[in-house]
Enzyme design. Sequence first.
Site, PDB file in Angstrom:
ATOM      1  N   HIS A   1       1.191   5.059  -2.300  1.00 37.93           N
ATOM      2  CA  HIS A   1       0.779   6.132  -3.118  1.00 37.93           C
ATOM      3  C   HIS A   1       2.025   6.431  -4.105  1.00 37.93           C
ATOM      4  CE1 HIS A   1      -3.486   5.852  -1.906  1.00 37.93           C
ATOM      5  NE2 HIS A   1      -2.804   5.650  -0.867  1.00 37.93           N
TER       6      HIS A   1
ATOM      7  N   HIS B   1      -9.810   1.618  -0.278  1.00 37.15           N
ATOM      8  CA  HIS B   1      -9.589   2.210   1.266  1.00 37.15           C
ATOM      9  C   HIS B   1     -10.922   2.454   1.782  1.00 37.15           C
ATOM     10  CE1 HIS B   1      -5.759   3.713  -0.885  1.00 37.15           C
ATOM     11  NE2 HIS B   1      -5.593   4.513   0.431  1.00 37.15           N
TER      12      HIS B   1
ATOM     13  N   GLU C   1     -10.739   3.841   7.423  1.00 38.80           N
ATOM     14  CA  GLU C   1      -9.790   4.813   7.941  1.00 38.80           C
ATOM     15  C   GLU C   1     -10.739   5.799   8.828  1.00 38.80           C
ATOM     16  OE1 GLU C   1      -7.532   6.797   4.634  1.00 38.80           O
ATOM     17  OE2 GLU C   1      -5.913   7.135   6.018  1.00 38.80           O
TER      18      GLU C   1
ATOM     19  N   ASP D   1       1.799   3.915   3.073  1.00 35.11           N
ATOM     20  CA  ASP D   1       0.965   4.951   2.576  1.00 35.11           C
ATOM     21  C   ASP D   1       1.759   5.997   1.718  1.00 35.11           C
ATOM     22  OD1 ASP D   1      -1.736   5.283   2.171  1.00 35.11           O
ATOM     23  OD2 ASP D   1      -2.007   6.162   3.928  1.00 35.11           O
ATOM     24  N   ASP D   2       1.914   7.020   2.519  1.00 34.45           N
ATOM     25  CA  ASP D   2       2.566   8.145   1.684  1.00 34.45           C
ATOM     26  C   ASP D   2       3.924   8.663   2.615  1.00 34.45           C
ATOM     27  OD1 ASP D   2       0.183   8.856  -0.048  1.00 34.45           O
ATOM     28  OD2 ASP D   2      -0.768   8.567   1.986  1.00 34.45           O
TER      29      ASP D   2
ATOM     30  N   HIS E   1       0.745  -1.281  -0.236  1.00 32.45           N
ATOM     31  CA  HIS E   1      -0.111   0.056  -0.144  1.00 32.45           C
ATOM     32  C   HIS E   1       0.780   1.254  -0.067  1.00 32.45           C
ATOM     33  CE1 HIS E   1      -4.013   1.747   1.459  1.00 32.45           C
ATOM     34  NE2 HIS E   1      -3.318   2.891   1.353  1.00 32.45           N
TER      35      HIS E   1
HETATM   36  N1  ADE Z   1      -4.724   9.006  -0.791  1.00 30.66           N
HETATM   37  C1  ADE Z   1      -3.395   9.371  -0.108  1.00 30.66           C
HETATM   38  N2  ADE Z   1      -3.167   8.833   0.967  1.00 30.66           N
HETATM   39  C2  ADE Z   1      -4.419   8.528   1.424  1.00 30.66           C
HETATM   40  C3  ADE Z   1      -5.218   7.904   2.650  1.00 30.66           C
HETATM   41  N3  ADE Z   1      -4.421   7.573   3.508  1.00 30.66           N
HETATM   42  N4  ADE Z   1      -6.260   7.665   2.683  1.00 30.66           N
HETATM   43  C4  ADE Z   1      -7.204   8.186   1.207  1.00 30.66           C
HETATM   44  N5  ADE Z   1      -6.743   8.582   0.368  1.00 30.66           N
HETATM   45  C5  ADE Z   1      -5.301   8.592   0.281  1.00 30.66           C
HETATM   46 ZN    ZN Z   2      -3.497   5.047   1.160  1.00 31.89          ZN
END
Ligand code: ADE
Ligand code: ZN
Length: 325
Positions: A12, A190, A193, A271-272, A10
């Site tokens: 992005h 997703h 969350e 994630d990011d 996961h």
């Molecule tokens: N896009 C990038 N990170 C995200 C996240 N944590 N939740 C939803 N969309 C995303």
């Molecule tokens: Zn994500």
Amino acid sequence: MARDAKIELHLHLEGAAPPAFIRGLAKEKSIDIGGIFDERGNYRYKDFWDFLKVYEAATSVLTSPDDYARLTTAVLEESAANGVVYSETFLSPDFCGGRDVGAWREYLLAMQEAAAKAERQDGITLRGIITCIRHFGPEKARETAICAAETAGDWIVGFGIAGDEKIGQPKDYRWSFDCAREAGLRLTAHAGEWGGPESVRAAVRDLEVERIGHGVRAIEDLALVDELAEKGIVLEVCPGSNVALGLYPSFRKHPIGQLYDRGVKVTVSTDDPPFFHTTMTREFQMLHDAFDWDDGVFETLNRTALDAAFCDADTKAKIAKRLEA
Ligand code: ADE
Ligand code: ZN
């Protein structure tokens, strides 16, 4: 832990862009992206919704296939330095050619070439999951699904949905998920969350996904936790992301430990990563510190991730060897 082999499901691609990389491109192209950085040069955002705005502002400097090739190279270099041997990344035709199939093919080719080079150099394998963006709405998601169906194969292996979970319902995206499934793509969404357990239920029921991005708020409904465990639905858990965005106050208070103990198939991702000041090494280290997880647990996480990966069997066999090495 940095050198231990890891699998990440996961990630992005734009969200993994180092801030200096985005600043450099903005300068090269004289694009004003506003005050998205703090005084130390890191991404600055107040909450999840502000994070989405900053993410899109940063992404606005990525305007060509070559930019995405350079981004892929930078991201894979960082992943490989953290021991990642196999990664699945979310890719959005929304940002790559405005959902035009012809333009998307050019972006995709550039990313695939960069990934092939990284694989030769650093022994890291990348596959793509095309992702529609929930707050862009179901119409655009259909166009994204068509890009996905047109390029499905052994490199584009999945389809998903990211973005603002508070907008719309999973069933609004059913056509797109059906289109992707019919093209042979594997599915993830997703959910759980920013939405509660019902959002996880809806994604499983209405989109028939086999993996859930995050899904951690399932913990608020133990019957759902049991259902996820029974059905073998895999959670792509991103603890550092959840803590950075304020969903949980700390790793210790994060539900991944309880989900694992209750038999849910959990995996770990970033994630990011630059947005959340994290790496796969840090995620593993923080989980070790919070839950006293030993090598056996991390091996289980890797094995679960390999089983749940969307790539073909030959690729899995190759990755399994890298995990053993
Ligand atoms: N896009 C990038 N990170 C995200 C996240 N944590 N939740 C939803 N969309 C995303
Ligand atoms: Zn994500």
